[in-house]
Design a protein around this motif. Structure first.
Motif, PDB file in Angstrom:
ATOM      1  N   ALA A 178       0.816  -1.213   0.000  1.00 38.53           N
ATOM      2  CA  ALA A 178       0.000   0.000   0.000  1.00 38.53           C
ATOM      3  C   ALA A 178       0.849   1.261   0.000  1.00 38.53           C
ATOM      4  CB  ALA A 178      -0.927   0.000   1.204  1.00 38.53           C
ATOM      5  N   ALA A 179       2.105   1.152   0.408  1.00 35.58           N
ATOM      6  CA  ALA A 179       2.980   2.321   0.461  1.00 35.58           C
ATOM      7  C   ALA A 179       3.626   2.629  -0.890  1.00 35.58           C
ATOM      8  CB  ALA A 179       4.065   2.111   1.515  1.00 35.58           C
ATOM      9  N   VAL A 180       3.386   1.798  -1.907  1.00 41.07           N
ATOM     10  CA  VAL A 180       4.042   1.987  -3.206  1.00 41.07           C
ATOM     11  C   VAL A 180       3.457   3.175  -3.959  1.00 41.07           C
ATOM     12  CG1 VAL A 180       4.441   0.932  -5.456  1.00 41.07           C
ATOM     13  CG2 VAL A 180       4.681  -0.440  -3.377  1.00 41.07           C
ATOM     14  N   CYS A 181       2.129   3.216  -4.064  1.00 43.59           N
ATOM     15  CA  CYS A 181       1.479   4.306  -4.796  1.00 43.59           C
ATOM     16  C   CYS A 181       0.022   4.378  -4.372  1.00 43.59           C
ATOM     17  CB  CYS A 181       1.590   4.097  -6.309  1.00 43.59           C
ATOM     18  SG  CYS A 181       0.725   2.624  -6.909  1.00 43.59           S
ATOM     19  N   SER A 182      -0.655   5.444  -4.793  1.00 42.64           N
ATOM     20  CA  SER A 182      -2.041   5.648  -4.370  1.00 42.64           C
ATOM     21  C   SER A 182      -2.970   4.569  -4.911  1.00 42.64           C
ATOM     22  CB  SER A 182      -2.526   7.030  -4.821  1.00 42.64           C
ATOM     23  OG  SER A 182      -2.433   7.153  -6.231  1.00 42.64           O
ATOM     24  N   SER A 183      -2.707   4.105  -6.128  1.00 40.39           N
ATOM     25  CA  SER A 183      -3.576   3.068  -6.704  1.00 40.39           C
ATOM     26  C   SER A 183      -3.493   1.776  -5.898  1.00 40.39           C
ATOM     27  CB  SER A 183      -3.182   2.807  -8.158  1.00 40.39           C
ATOM     28  OG  SER A 183      -3.411   3.945  -8.952  1.00 40.39           O
ATOM     29  N   LEU A 184      -2.268   1.357  -5.572  1.00 36.28           N
ATOM     30  CA  LEU A 184      -2.108   0.143  -4.774  1.00 36.28           C
ATOM     31  C   LEU A 184      -2.582   0.357  -3.345  1.00 36.28           C
ATOM     32  CD1 LEU A 184       1.314  -1.222  -6.053  1.00 36.28           C
ATOM     33  CD2 LEU A 184      -0.943  -2.224  -6.385  1.00 36.28           C
TER      34      LEU A 184
ATOM     35  N   ASP B 296      -5.186   2.109  -2.376  1.00 33.84           N
ATOM     36  CA  ASP B 296      -6.636   1.902  -2.362  1.00 33.84           C
ATOM     37  C   ASP B 296      -6.992   0.433  -2.534  1.00 33.84           C
ATOM     38  OD1 ASP B 296      -6.914   4.620  -2.071  1.00 33.84           O
ATOM     39  OD2 ASP B 296      -7.192   4.999  -4.217  1.00 33.84           O
ATOM     40  N   ARG B 297      -6.277  -0.248  -3.394  1.00 32.05           N
ATOM     41  CA  ARG B 297      -6.551  -1.670  -3.605  1.00 32.05           C
ATOM     42  C   ARG B 297      -6.251  -2.484  -2.345  1.00 32.05           C
ATOM     43  NH1 ARG B 297      -7.284  -4.256  -8.376  1.00 32.05           N
ATOM     44  NH2 ARG B 297      -7.355  -2.996 -10.279  1.00 32.05           N
ATOM     45  N   CYS B 298      -5.155  -2.176  -1.688  1.00 29.37           N
ATOM     46  CA  CYS B 298      -4.714  -2.958  -0.529  1.00 29.37           C
ATOM     47  C   CYS B 298      -5.558  -2.685   0.713  1.00 29.37           C
ATOM     48  CB  CYS B 298      -3.247  -2.680  -0.229  1.00 29.37           C
ATOM     49  SG  CYS B 298      -2.118  -3.311  -1.493  1.00 29.37           S
ATOM     50  N   ARG B 299      -6.465  -1.726   0.651  1.00 35.94           N
ATOM     51  CA  ARG B 299      -7.385  -1.482   1.757  1.00 35.94           C
ATOM     52  C   ARG B 299      -8.709  -2.226   1.591  1.00 35.94           C
ATOM     53  NH1 ARG B 299      -7.090   5.097   2.373  1.00 35.94           N
ATOM     54  NH2 ARG B 299      -5.065   5.242   3.433  1.00 35.94           N
ATOM     55  N   SER B 300      -8.904  -2.856   0.465  1.00 34.93           N
ATOM     56  CA  SER B 300     -10.193  -3.461   0.153  1.00 34.93           C
ATOM     57  C   SER B 300     -10.607  -4.469   1.224  1.00 34.93           C
ATOM     58  CB  SER B 300     -10.133  -4.153  -1.215  1.00 34.93           C
ATOM     59  OG  SER B 300      -9.835  -3.227  -2.234  1.00 34.93           O
ATOM     60  N   ASP B 301     -11.871  -4.425   1.593  1.00 33.83           N
ATOM     61  CA  ASP B 301     -12.376  -5.333   2.627  1.00 33.83           C
ATOM     62  C   ASP B 301     -12.218  -6.794   2.230  1.00 33.83           C
ATOM     63  OD1 ASP B 301     -12.991  -3.329   4.356  1.00 33.83           O
ATOM     64  OD2 ASP B 301     -15.170  -3.433   4.089  1.00 33.83           O
ATOM     65  N   HIS B 302     -12.372  -7.091   0.927  1.00 32.29           N
ATOM     66  CA  HIS B 302     -12.318  -8.498   0.529  1.00 32.29           C
ATOM     67  C   HIS B 302     -10.918  -9.089   0.720  1.00 32.29           C
ATOM     68  CE1 HIS B 302     -10.586  -7.014  -3.282  1.00 32.29           C
ATOM     69  NE2 HIS B 302     -10.157  -8.249  -3.458  1.00 32.29           N
ATOM     70  N   LEU B 303      -9.881  -8.233   0.709  1.00 30.48           N
ATOM     71  CA  LEU B 303      -8.520  -8.727   0.970  1.00 30.48           C
ATOM     72  C   LEU B 303      -8.290  -8.962   2.458  1.00 30.48           C
ATOM     73  CD1 LEU B 303      -6.428  -6.444  -1.422  1.00 30.48           C
ATOM     74  CD2 LEU B 303      -7.070  -8.837  -1.778  1.00 30.48           C
ATOM     75  N   TRP B 304      -8.842  -8.099   3.287  1.00 28.71           N
ATOM     76  CA  TRP B 304      -8.615  -8.202   4.740  1.00 28.71           C
ATOM     77  C   TRP B 304      -9.585  -9.152   5.423  1.00 28.71           C
ATOM     78  CZ3 TRP B 304      -4.553  -6.327   7.425  1.00 28.71           C
ATOM     79  CH2 TRP B 304      -3.699  -5.439   6.743  1.00 28.71           C
ATOM     80  N   LYS B 305     -10.688  -9.447   4.758  1.00 31.34           N
ATOM     81  CA  LYS B 305     -11.662 -10.354   5.375  1.00 31.34           C
ATOM     82  C   LYS B 305     -11.053 -11.721   5.652  1.00 31.34           C
ATOM     83  CE  LYS B 305     -16.242 -12.389   4.689  1.00 31.34           C
ATOM     84  NZ  LYS B 305     -17.400 -12.518   3.757  1.00 31.34           N
ATOM     85  N   LYS B 306     -10.253 -12.219   4.713  1.00 30.84           N
ATOM     86  CA  LYS B 306      -9.628 -13.528   4.899  1.00 30.84           C
ATOM     87  C   LYS B 306      -8.707 -13.521   6.113  1.00 30.84           C
ATOM     88  CE  LYS B 306      -6.038 -14.415   2.538  1.00 30.84           C
ATOM     89  NZ  LYS B 306      -5.034 -14.691   1.472  1.00 30.84           N
ATOM     90  N   HIS B 307      -7.934 -12.465   6.279  1.00 24.52           N
ATOM     91  CA  HIS B 307      -7.016 -12.379   7.418  1.00 24.52           C
ATOM     92  C   HIS B 307      -7.787 -12.241   8.732  1.00 24.52           C
ATOM     93  CE1 HIS B 307      -3.645 -12.193   4.707  1.00 24.52           C
ATOM     94  NE2 HIS B 307      -4.134 -11.145   4.101  1.00 24.52           N
ATOM     95  N   LYS B 308      -8.875 -11.490   8.704  1.00 23.41           N
ATOM     96  CA  LYS B 308      -9.706 -11.359   9.908  1.00 23.41           C
ATOM     97  C   LYS B 308     -10.284 -12.709  10.318  1.00 23.41           C
ATOM     98  CE  LYS B 308     -14.039 -10.071   9.726  1.00 23.41           C
ATOM     99  NZ  LYS B 308     -14.796 -11.005  10.603  1.00 23.41           N
ATOM    100  N   GLU B 309     -10.804 -13.422   9.333  1.00 23.63           N
ATOM    101  CA  GLU B 309     -11.419 -14.717   9.645  1.00 23.63           C
ATOM    102  C   GLU B 309     -10.387 -15.711  10.148  1.00 23.63           C
ATOM    103  OE1 GLU B 309     -13.221 -15.730   5.972  1.00 23.63           O
ATOM    104  OE2 GLU B 309     -15.034 -14.512   6.319  1.00 23.63           O
ATOM    105  N   HIS B 310      -9.221 -15.739   9.542  1.00 19.12           N
ATOM    106  CA  HIS B 310      -8.203 -16.717   9.921  1.00 19.12           C
ATOM    107  C   HIS B 310      -7.653 -16.463  11.319  1.00 19.12           C
ATOM    108  CE1 HIS B 310      -4.828 -19.485   9.581  1.00 19.12           C
ATOM    109  NE2 HIS B 310      -4.008 -18.492   9.916  1.00 19.12           N
ATOM    110  N   ARG B 311      -7.451 -15.210  11.666  1.00 19.47           N
ATOM    111  CA  ARG B 311      -6.771 -14.898  12.919  1.00 19.47           C
ATOM    112  C   ARG B 311      -7.715 -14.568  14.063  1.00 19.47           C
ATOM    113  NH1 ARG B 311      -1.856 -13.910  15.026  1.00 19.47           N
ATOM    114  NH2 ARG B 311      -1.496 -12.102  16.366  1.00 19.47           N
TER     115      ARG B 311
END
Length: 396
Positions: A114-120, A122-137
């Motif tokens: 997420a620190a690379v550029c603004s486009s990444l 925004d993408r790296c904040r997406s709920d669908h990416l973090w949902k898996k980590h939330k569920e697993h941990r």
């Protein structure tokens, strides 16, 4: 494909040129030989252009131009310019391919990306990416109901004055004082900076607040107070905070005449509440008609009515008149249900309890405590967890 095509054409050119080295060339062939640098330069340009148009199908490969004219060829700079423009960026990948890459990153990897550029970002904040980590941990220690109520509560915060203790309602009444005030402060910054800030109701915000220990959350603790004998094979509600340095938790238990805290709680001693019944409310038992000897259960128990309930592990036993032969047992037809707590010795007053199958409500007294609602345990893993917590010796 590009490599194969260029190689074939190059080989054909070399073979034909060598085939005529021993014979004098006609005038038209001499002219073609002089035109060959221009021809091959244009051909290379065409092939690279065609490759770029076809790149979505082979976007993971970056094929260099293998045939380049000699330094003296007039079109060399043109081919080199095409090569420079052909560099593939991560953002040039199709959305599906990029998402597949991001989905395989760890939480730390997503933060770095997420620190690379603004486009990444925004993408790296997406709920669908973090949902898996939330569920697993975290889903093993925090219920979905807790997450939903937290999200609704954060969204509903309009002004800092809403933090008034007298106005707090719901599951997080006693937790908000420990949350960072920035979570509820209205955003008064510029719109451009607002777009860069992390939404407070995003899954990433929830995940990071848990990892940082800033958020106290409700959960349940097995064998509270470091395995105090008085709480063996029980599970009590508590407010917890995570310590990333030790990978353990701190607990604040609901009052039992005094406020109790406990440190260094391991993950295996925590669980997400299996039912949404608050700790001071009698659980509605919906399994009484199905109970039979050998079933594993949890029952609410509290020392006094002003105390919150804890969940205690037990087994359904046989009636005194039953010969304990499964082929002749009729205990499940009786209105009386025997609860056995085998962690206690046979002569202990805590060993057995009788409740009514049809009219069960809270039962007990100020001496022996009060027995509340019952939930039947169906999952083998849940039963196995209770057995792993079994005391090393029988209790009195």
């Amino acid at each position: 494909m590009l490599y194969f095509l260029i190689s074939c054409v190059s080989f054909s050119f070399i073979f034909l040129s060598k085939s005529f080295t021993h014979k004098p060339l006609p005038s038209w062939e001499t002219e073609m030989k002089l035109l060959s640098p221009w021809f091959w330069g244009e051909l290379s340009t065409f092939l690279v252009s065609w490759f770029k148009k076809s790149r979505p199908a082979i976007s993971f490969f970056q094929v260099p131009v293998l045939f380049t004219p000699s330094k003296n060829m007039g079109h060399s700079s043109k081919v080199e310019n095409v090569e420079e423009k052909d560099d593939v960026s991560l953002l040039d990948l199709p959305d599906l391919a990029l998402d597949c890459i991001l989905e395989r990153l760890s939480p730390a990897g997503l933060c770095s990306m997420a620190a690379v550029c603004s486009s990444l970002r925004d993408r790296c904040r997406s709920d669908h990416l973090w949902k898996k980590h939330k569920e697993h941990r975290w889903d093993r220690v925090i219920s979905d109901a807790t997450y939903r109520e937290w999200k609704m509560h954060v969204v509903s915060r309009k002004r800092p004055t809403l933090l008034d203790q007298s106005k707090r309602k719901g599951l997080f009444n006693s937790l908000l004082g420990d949350w960072p005030s920035s979570w509820f402060r209205p955003n008064l910054q510029s719109s451009s900076k607002s777009r860069r800030s992390l939404p407070v109701d995003s899954i990433k915000a929830w995940y990071q607040s848990l990892e940082s220990g800033n958020l106290w959350f409700p959960s349940q603790v097995y064998n509270r107070e470091n395995g105090n004998v008085g709480f063996m094979l029980s599970c009590y509600d508590a407010e917890l905070s995570y310590d990333s340095k030790t990978d353990t938790f701190q607990a604040r238990y609901l009052p039992h005449s005094r406020r109790t805290t406990e440190d260094n709680i391991q993950w295996e001693r925590l669980r997400a509440p299996p039912v949404e019944t608050p700790p001071n409310v009698l659980h509605v038992s919906d399994c009484l008609d199905d109970l039979k000897p050998g079933d594993h259960i949890e029952i609410q128990w509290r020392k006094a009515r002003e105390f919150p309930y804890g969940w205690w592990y037990g087994i359904i036993g046989h009636l005194e008149a039953c010969d304990r032969n499964n082929n002749h047992c009729h205990c499940h037809y009786s209105d009386s249900v025997i609860l056995e707590f085998n962690q206690y010795s046979p002569d202990s007053k805590w060993r057995r309890m009788v409740i009514s199958r049809k009219g069960h409500r809270e039962e007990g007294n100020e001496v022996d405590g009060f027995y509340g609602g019952i939930r039947k345990i169906y999952e083998d893993e849940e039963i196995a967890r209770w057995k792993r917590l079994w005391p090393t010796q029988i209790l009195d």
